[in-house]
Design a protein around this motif. Structure first.
Motif, mmCIF file in Angstrom:
data_model
loop_
_atom_site.group_PDB
_atom_site.id
_atom_site.type_symbol
_atom_site.label_atom_id
_atom_site.label_comp_id
_atom_site.label_asym_id
_atom_site.label_seq_id
_atom_site.Cartn_x
_atom_site.Cartn_y
_atom_site.Cartn_z
ATOM 1 N N CYS A 1 -5.977 -8.462 -5.628
ATOM 2 C CA CYS A 1 -5.337 -9.685 -5.133
ATOM 3 C C CYS A 1 -4.743 -10.452 -6.306
ATOM 4 O O CYS A 1 -5.199 -10.323 -7.437
ATOM 5 C CB CYS A 1 -6.372 -10.533 -4.397
ATOM 6 S SG CYS A 1 -5.664 -11.896 -3.445
ATOM 7 N N ASN A 2 -3.707 -11.253 -6.039
ATOM 8 C CA ASN A 2 -3.026 -11.913 -7.158
ATOM 9 C C ASN A 2 -3.780 -13.126 -7.683
ATOM 10 O O ASN A 2 -3.705 -13.439 -8.863
ATOM 11 C CB ASN A 2 -1.603 -12.310 -6.765
ATOM 12 C CG ASN A 2 -1.552 -13.285 -5.607
ATOM 13 O OD1 ASN A 2 -2.369 -13.235 -4.696
ATOM 14 N ND2 ASN A 2 -0.583 -14.183 -5.619
ATOM 15 N N LEU B 1 -11.493 -18.610 0.331
ATOM 16 C CA LEU B 1 -10.490 -18.304 1.348
ATOM 17 C C LEU B 1 -9.692 -17.062 0.991
ATOM 18 O O LEU B 1 -9.386 -16.233 1.849
ATOM 19 C CB LEU B 1 -9.567 -19.507 1.521
ATOM 20 C CG LEU B 1 -10.236 -20.738 2.157
ATOM 21 C CD1 LEU B 1 -9.425 -21.989 1.889
ATOM 22 C CD2 LEU B 1 -10.425 -20.521 3.646
ATOM 23 N N CYS B 2 -9.342 -16.969 -0.276
ATOM 24 C CA CYS B 2 -8.604 -15.790 -0.731
ATOM 25 C C CYS B 2 -9.245 -15.246 -2.002
ATOM 26 O O CYS B 2 -9.518 -16.018 -2.930
ATOM 27 C CB CYS B 2 -7.147 -16.152 -1.014
ATOM 28 S SG CYS B 2 -6.202 -14.784 -1.746
ATOM 29 N N PRO B 3 -9.507 -13.936 -2.027
ATOM 30 C CA PRO B 3 -9.348 -12.978 -0.925
ATOM 31 C C PRO B 3 -10.367 -13.249 0.184
ATOM 32 O O PRO B 3 -11.497 -13.681 -0.093
ATOM 33 C CB PRO B 3 -9.552 -11.632 -1.581
ATOM 34 C CG PRO B 3 -10.327 -11.903 -2.809
ATOM 35 C CD PRO B 3 -9.945 -13.262 -3.265
ATOM 36 N N PHE B 4 -9.957 -12.968 1.408
ATOM 37 C CA PHE B 4 -10.751 -13.339 2.575
ATOM 38 C C PHE B 4 -12.044 -12.517 2.627
ATOM 39 O O PHE B 4 -12.013 -11.295 2.491
ATOM 40 C CB PHE B 4 -9.931 -13.098 3.842
ATOM 41 C CG PHE B 4 -10.518 -13.707 5.077
ATOM 42 C CD1 PHE B 4 -10.538 -15.082 5.241
ATOM 43 C CD2 PHE B 4 -11.056 -12.914 6.083
ATOM 44 C CE1 PHE B 4 -11.066 -15.662 6.389
ATOM 45 C CE2 PHE B 4 -11.580 -13.473 7.220
ATOM 46 C CZ PHE B 4 -11.594 -14.860 7.374
ATOM 47 N N PRO B 5 -13.200 -13.186 2.841
ATOM 48 C CA PRO B 5 -14.489 -12.464 2.847
ATOM 49 C C PRO B 5 -14.753 -11.767 4.183
ATOM 50 O O PRO B 5 -15.608 -12.182 4.971
ATOM 51 C CB PRO B 5 -15.491 -13.593 2.579
ATOM 52 C CG PRO B 5 -14.862 -14.808 3.178
ATOM 53 C CD PRO B 5 -13.375 -14.655 2.960
ATOM 54 N N TYR B 6 -14.011 -10.698 4.442
ATOM 55 C CA TYR B 6 -14.146 -9.989 5.720
ATOM 56 C C TYR B 6 -15.591 -9.580 5.991
ATOM 57 O O TYR B 6 -16.086 -9.710 7.120
ATOM 58 C CB TYR B 6 -13.265 -8.732 5.718
ATOM 59 C CG TYR B 6 -11.789 -8.986 5.825
ATOM 60 C CD1 TYR B 6 -11.185 -9.232 7.053
ATOM 61 C CD2 TYR B 6 -10.974 -8.951 4.692
ATOM 62 C CE1 TYR B 6 -9.812 -9.445 7.147
ATOM 63 C CE2 TYR B 6 -9.604 -9.156 4.782
ATOM 64 C CZ TYR B 6 -9.029 -9.403 6.009
ATOM 65 O OH TYR B 6 -7.684 -9.606 6.103
ATOM 66 N N ASP B 7 -16.270 -9.051 4.962
ATOM 67 C CA ASP B 7 -17.610 -8.519 5.177
ATOM 68 C C ASP B 7 -18.575 -9.611 5.624
ATOM 69 O O ASP B 7 -19.380 -9.411 6.544
ATOM 70 C CB ASP B 7 -18.120 -7.843 3.906
ATOM 71 C CG ASP B 7 -18.033 -8.741 2.671
ATOM 72 O OD1 ASP B 7 -17.266 -9.717 2.696
ATOM 73 O OD2 ASP B 7 -18.743 -8.450 1.687
ATOM 74 N N CYS C 1 -0.695 -15.788 -1.462
ATOM 75 C CA CYS C 1 -1.666 -14.719 -1.659
ATOM 76 C C CYS C 1 -1.101 -13.402 -1.148
ATOM 77 O O CYS C 1 -0.464 -13.361 -0.092
ATOM 78 C CB CYS C 1 -2.968 -15.033 -0.918
ATOM 79 S SG CYS C 1 -3.805 -16.507 -1.519
ATOM 80 N N ASP C 2 -1.321 -12.337 -1.885
ATOM 81 C CA ASP C 2 -0.686 -11.062 -1.539
ATOM 82 C C ASP C 2 -1.608 -10.075 -0.835
ATOM 83 O O ASP C 2 -1.307 -8.888 -0.764
ATOM 84 C CB ASP C 2 -0.096 -10.412 -2.794
ATOM 85 C CG ASP C 2 -1.160 -10.014 -3.814
ATOM 86 O OD1 ASP C 2 -2.349 -10.333 -3.591
ATOM 87 O OD2 ASP C 2 -0.794 -9.397 -4.834
ATOM 88 N N ASP C 3 -2.737 -10.531 -0.292
ATOM 89 C CA ASP C 3 -3.593 -9.604 0.452
ATOM 90 C C ASP C 3 -3.024 -9.403 1.850
ATOM 91 O O ASP C 3 -2.426 -10.300 2.444
ATOM 92 C CB ASP C 3 -5.037 -10.126 0.510
ATOM 93 C CG ASP C 3 -5.151 -11.486 1.170
ATOM 94 O OD1 ASP C 3 -4.195 -12.275 1.052
ATOM 95 O OD2 ASP C 3 -6.185 -11.765 1.796
ATOM 96 N N ASN C 4 -3.212 -8.201 2.379
ATOM 97 C CA ASN C 4 -2.657 -7.827 3.680
ATOM 98 C C ASN C 4 -3.531 -8.404 4.786
ATOM 99 O O ASN C 4 -4.724 -8.092 4.868
ATOM 100 C CB ASN C 4 -2.596 -6.304 3.800
ATOM 101 C CG ASN C 4 -1.777 -5.852 4.986
ATOM 102 O OD1 ASN C 4 -1.747 -6.519 6.022
ATOM 103 N ND2 ASN C 4 -1.117 -4.715 4.848
#
Length: 1028
Positions: free
Chosen positions: A817-818, A934-940, A796-799
């Motif tokens: 995200c990829n 899981l990806c992209p990670f649910p930060y919010d 996964c290419d998210d930072n």
């Protein structure tokens, strides 16, 4: 090619002697053996009984083409000859002149018929044995090596009991009803003439392998074209000038790049230049036969020449990329940033064009971008071809075809080649035949061919699938063009694969900066002094007087002027147009054009309508008892709206998408039933064996093929590649591939690494392919537990250190995200995540950690309210879309719960075991949240839970070992979320799970149970958890 002794074939299987002579009052009987029946057929006779004139026409019987016939015995042959012999003796004028010459050629000592007949029968058998040996083994004597390093075998007449003295003798060859030169109605022939014809047909610059083909019609079709055709005789001056110009363009292009870009690796086609005229002829002939679209796959060798001279890519762009490298599209002043991806090397990019043919037609060519992993493009091309055929309504598979250009080392060395060949005749994977062209330069990278295969030819693998192989000397451009046209005719006639083995050489090393003499000094000494195919063809045409020096010079000057002009343009070349998606993708957004979130819910009355449709069986259909019970359970689910399980939720997602007109394709090993006996997409009548697919009947008059479910061959690499190519063609399709067990996906790792995870970044190609990987630790050992979740998260290419914009009504985070990786725990969430793939303005791959024992888990089931589009029902979780990226604790905690001292974050089936352990331990001060996406990670959503439980110890719990699973991905992102809230550090994130391990899981059931129990108890223990 290795030395091989030319030997006789096994006894002949088919010999036909038409009984031509009989008494005037007799009828001639022909014995027919088709379908195992024997029918006596009376045929008319002439006055004398020797020159028959059947009522069907005026030709003698032996000049009539007959269907398959059983072998006549030697006595029958003798009987026929005896009648003619006696007729000739009585009156030579009463027998055809051919027969008269034949009988007159016998040795004077053979004065009696018995001796003559015995001699004739034996020699005829020997001669026919010789003919069949040429047909089967003639390729071993062909002049295929342009360098002359491989010396072909020669015929040994003594093996057939002939000598040089027999060359001009006349022999009785018999009458053949099969196509070829034996059917030219000359039963008597000299040995010299038959050898001449055999050498011309099978031992020239072209040879053929087709004896392995079991279909007699195919063999006869080939024999007819091989033995009776006159290759190149119909080429007039204009045709040869076209070939000459093509060869000049090809050769001068390589020479020009070598001179102007001497330090660049171009992987040129030097030594195999005839490939370009060959594929041009292939496309022209295919277009004449009805082909409108050609999907092409190739490796890096010769791809620049193919793009420039066949697909019309600007040479100025190619030169610019060779000299300064590929550059991203330049953004005009005032224009916002645009997504240009990471770029790709110039010789691995794709291209497309509408190419006019010399016959006045037009054919669309698509060269699929490819990685450097040789042959991995093969199944992708086939999948894209199949999708084109489906969406264009090409039911007969005659308007769209695929062409694959291989290297000899890769064709025989890469296992995916055989996997792809094995797809060729499978119902839901066939594309109606692929033309394979092997650019056989007989060197892999630096190693000789003897290190690359155990078989005689690099193409021998194709024989296992019944594909004909045409070997051709790459120095003979007319021969190359001829076999490429024959390949197109074969494909359009029989809709099956065909292989062209273009035997050539590589003038330079693996690339132009490599010195091949380090490992192949003898070969490259010969190559150094060997003229190019262009020089040879120019000398041939000049020698025959068909072209003049002025003609040749004029073409050279025209091409050189064009190349110089393109070089001048290359200095100012700027990429100002992004090569984005094809026309079928119009309206779909690239990453910089942010899409809004769409609802994925479906109204309950509509759900019930499609639910009833897919649980209804035809009258008198007798399903298996277990299936009958399952359908009754599904009827109860849809009518009560309660406890809808995973498999039925999937079926409802498919049914609603089909109702909306979307195409769905699901493939993989045992997907029709489901590896865990859960899906039952195809039902089998237990009495008749008939099959029924409920999802083919969602709506009245549903289009055939709108829903396709297919068990695949036992392959991951080729099948996933096929579905990858299929998903890239049209966005209005939900394409899914399911692994039998998640761990088996590693057999297709090249497709994940080189295509699925990076297609948009490398080639600006979107795909919405869904990958279902059964995952979960339940004591089944290392190979049947996990899907190596960590590998997909690692790609996964998210930072992990930057929280992106998290506006809930927009899709920015996913678009940037990829791909997406989910580990879903409820049937309703699975329903929504599938529908979300279609209900958005872009496409992203979706990796699903699919359940095993959760398929029937009581708490994994969902009520129909969680599937619908009613506002503010419990399923929304304030996440706008009905797919829940995170499911909060089930205990309905308030917005702030200071009493909770531990927050466990987890993903997948371990949640249910944690919840059971919490209930058993009576821990009310522990909250458990499921990270479904899981990806992209649910930060919010994670931060919302962190705020809700301000005093809680933060724990990540997983079943997998510490070095596997989601821990290494989640931990840094969870730290970023905590840091943004000013709370804790990395050390404050506690880990609960298995210890690091080289093996994915233990093979001891008792150890598994102990490990599982320990991690659950540790997650719920009263004391503060300590990290490893």
């Amino acid at each position: 090619m290795y030395p091989h002794t030319f030997r006789g074939s096994p006894p002949l299987r088919r010999l036909l002697f038409i009984r031509q002579a009989a008494h005037p009052k007799h009828f001639l009987l022909e014995v027919r053996c088709r379908d195992g029946t024997v029918d006596p057929v009376p045929l008319a006779t002439s006055r004398c009984g020797y020159r028959f004139h059947p009522t069907s026409g005026n030709l003698p019987l032996w000049r009539q083409r007959q269907p398959h016939s059983v072998l006549h015995s030697a006595s029958n042959v003798a009987y026929d000859l005896e009648e003619l012999w006696h007729a000739w003796q009585a009156d030579p004028s009463d027998v055809d002149e051919l027969w008269g010459n034949f009988f007159g050629s016998f040795d004077a000592k053979a004065s009696t018929y018995a001796v003559a007949a015995s001699q004739t029968i034996q020699e005829t058998m020997q001669l026919l044995h010789l003919v069949v040996d040429f047909q089967i083994h003639g390729h071993t004597m062909a002049k295929l090596d342009p360098l002359g390093l491989d010396v072909p075998e020669d015929i040994d007449l003594s093996l057939y009991h002939f000598t040089e003295a027999d060359l001009d003798r006349k022999f009785f060859l018999g009458f053949s009803t099969t196509p070829g030169f034996l059917s030219d109605y000359s039963p008597v022939v000299t040995l010299r003439e038959i050898l001449r014809k055999l050498h011309q047909a099978y031992c020239g610059c072209v040879s053929y392998e087709f004896a392995h083909i079991l279909d007699r019609d195919k063999c006869e079709w080939l024999r007819d074209r091989i033995e009776t055709g006159k290759p190149h005789d119909d080429y007039d001056k204009n045709r040869r000038l076209i070939l000459l110009e093509s060869l000049i363009r090809t050769t001068l292009f390589e020479n020009f790049l070598a001179a102007r870009c001497p330090s660049s690796k171009r992987y040129g086609i030097d030594g195999g230049e005839t490939l370009i005229p060959g594929v041009e002829a292939l496309f022209d002939r295919a277009a004449e036969l009805g082909v409108e679209n050609v999907v092409i796959g190739t490796s890096h060798r010769g791809s620049l020449n193919l793009m420039a001279n066949v697909l019309g890519r600007p040479i100025s762009q190619i030169i610019s990329e060779l000299t300064v490298g590929p550059r991203p599209v330049q953004v005009a002043d005032g224009q916002g940033p645009i997504f240009t991806g990471t770029g790709e090397l110039y010789f691995q990019q794709g291209a497309s064009c509408d190419r006019p043919t010399h016959g006045g037609k037009s054919v669309h060519l698509s060269l699929v971008a490819h990685p450097c992993h040789l042959e991995s493009i093969d199944p992708v091309v086939l999948g894209k071809t199949r999708a084109k055929q489906f969406f264009s309504g090409d039911v007969g598979m005659t308007r769209t075809m695929s062409v694959l250009v291989h290297g000899d080392g890769a064709f025989t060395g890469q296992g995916v080649v055989y996997e792809t060949l094995n797809l060729s005749a499978l119902k839901n994977y066939t594309t109606g035949g692929t033309v394979h062209i092997v650019l056989n330069n007989r060197v892999a990278a630096t190693a000789d061919q003897s290190a690359g295969r155990s078989s005689r030819y690099c193409t021998d693998i194709a024989r296992a699938l019944g594909a004909p192989v045409f070997h051709v000397n790459g120095d003979d451009v007319e021969a190359v063009v001829g076999v490429c046209m024959l390949a197109a005719e074969w494909r359009q006639t029989f809709h099956s694969d065909v292989v062209v083995d273009l035997v050539c050489y590589r003038r330079f090393g693996h690339n132009e900066l490599d010195d091949p003499t380090l490992t192949l000094p003898e070969m490259y000494q010969v190559i150094k002094n060997h003229p190019s195919s262009l020089n040879l063809y120019e000398q041939k045409l000049l020698g025959t007087g068909e072209v003049s020096n002025e003609d040749v010079q004029k073409i050279h000057e025209k091409v050189n002027i064009f190349l110089d002009e393109e070089f001048a343009k290359s200095k100012d070349f700027v990429a100002n147009k992004r090569d984005w998606l094809s026309a079928s993708w119009t309206g779909f957004k690239p990453p910089e054009q942010i899409s809004r979130v769409f609802d994925t819910g479906v109204k309950q009355d509509r759900l019930k309508l499609v639910g009833r449709a897919i649980t209804k069986l035809p009258v008198n259909f007798k399903p298996h008892r277990a299936v009958e019970k399952l359908l009754k359970q599904r009827v109860a689910m849809i009518e009560t709206g309660k406890k809808i399980d995973w498999a039925f939720a999937e079926a409802l997602a498919f049914a609603t998408l089909l109702e909306e007109g979307n195409h769905i394709r699901l493939s993989g090993q045992d997907v029709e039933r489901g590896n865990f006996n859960q899906r039952h997409a195809i039902l089998h009548d237990q009495e008749t064996g008939a099959t029924y697919c409920p999802l083919d009947h969602v709506v009245t008059n549903q289009n055939e093929g709108l829903f396709t479910v297919s068990n695949s061959l036992l392959s991951e690499y080729a099948v996933l590649g096929f579905e990858m190519g299929y998903s890239m063609e049209n966005p209005n399709s939900l394409v899914l591939w399911e692994a039998q067990f998640g761990d088996f996906a590693n057999c297709a790792q090249v497709i994940f690494d080189q295509f699925l995870s990076c297609a948009e970044a490398r080639w600006l190609r979107q795909t919405g392919l869904v990958v279902l990987l059964p995952h979960g630790y339940d004591g089944q050992g290392p190979d049947h537990s996990g899907a190596h979740l960590e590998r997909f998260l690692q790609m996964c290419d998210d930072n992990p250190f930057v929280i992106p914009e998290m506006e809930p009504t927009l899709n920015r985070q996913i678009q940037e995200c990829n791909w997406q990786v989910v580990n879903v725990t409820t049937s309703a969430n699975y329903f929504h995540v599938l529908r979300r793939q279609i209900h958005r303005e872009f496409r992203k791959p979706l990796i699903v950690m699919a359940p095993k024992n959760l398929l029937w888990h009581k708490d994994c089931k969902s009520n129909i309210a969680e599937f619908d589009d009613v506002e503010d029902h419990p399923g929304t979780d304030s996440q706008v879309t009905r797919f829940k990226r995170l499911i909060e604790d089930c205990n309905n905690h308030s917005s702030t719960e200071e009493s909770v001292n531990r927050l466990i974050l987890c993903s997948g089936k371990v949640y249910y075991e944690l919840d059971d352990e919490r209930k058993n331990s009576g821990r009310t001060n522990v909250a458990i949240c499921r990270v479904e996406q899981l990806c992209p990670f649910p930060y919010d959503l994670v931060q919302r839970q962190l705020k809700r439980y301000p005093n809680a110890e933060i724990v990540w719990c997983q079943e997998e070992p510490m070095n596997m699973g989601a821990y290494s991905y989640v931990a840094p992102r969870l730290r970023t979320a905590l840091r943004a809230l000013g709370r804790g550090s990395f050390e404050d994130i506690k880990y609960v799970g298995r210890a690091p391990s080289a093996s994915a899981a233990t093979g001891f059931p008792s150890v598994h149970a102990q490990e599982q129990s320990e991690l659950l108890k540790k997650a719920l223990e009263l004391e503060q958890i300590k990290n490893w």
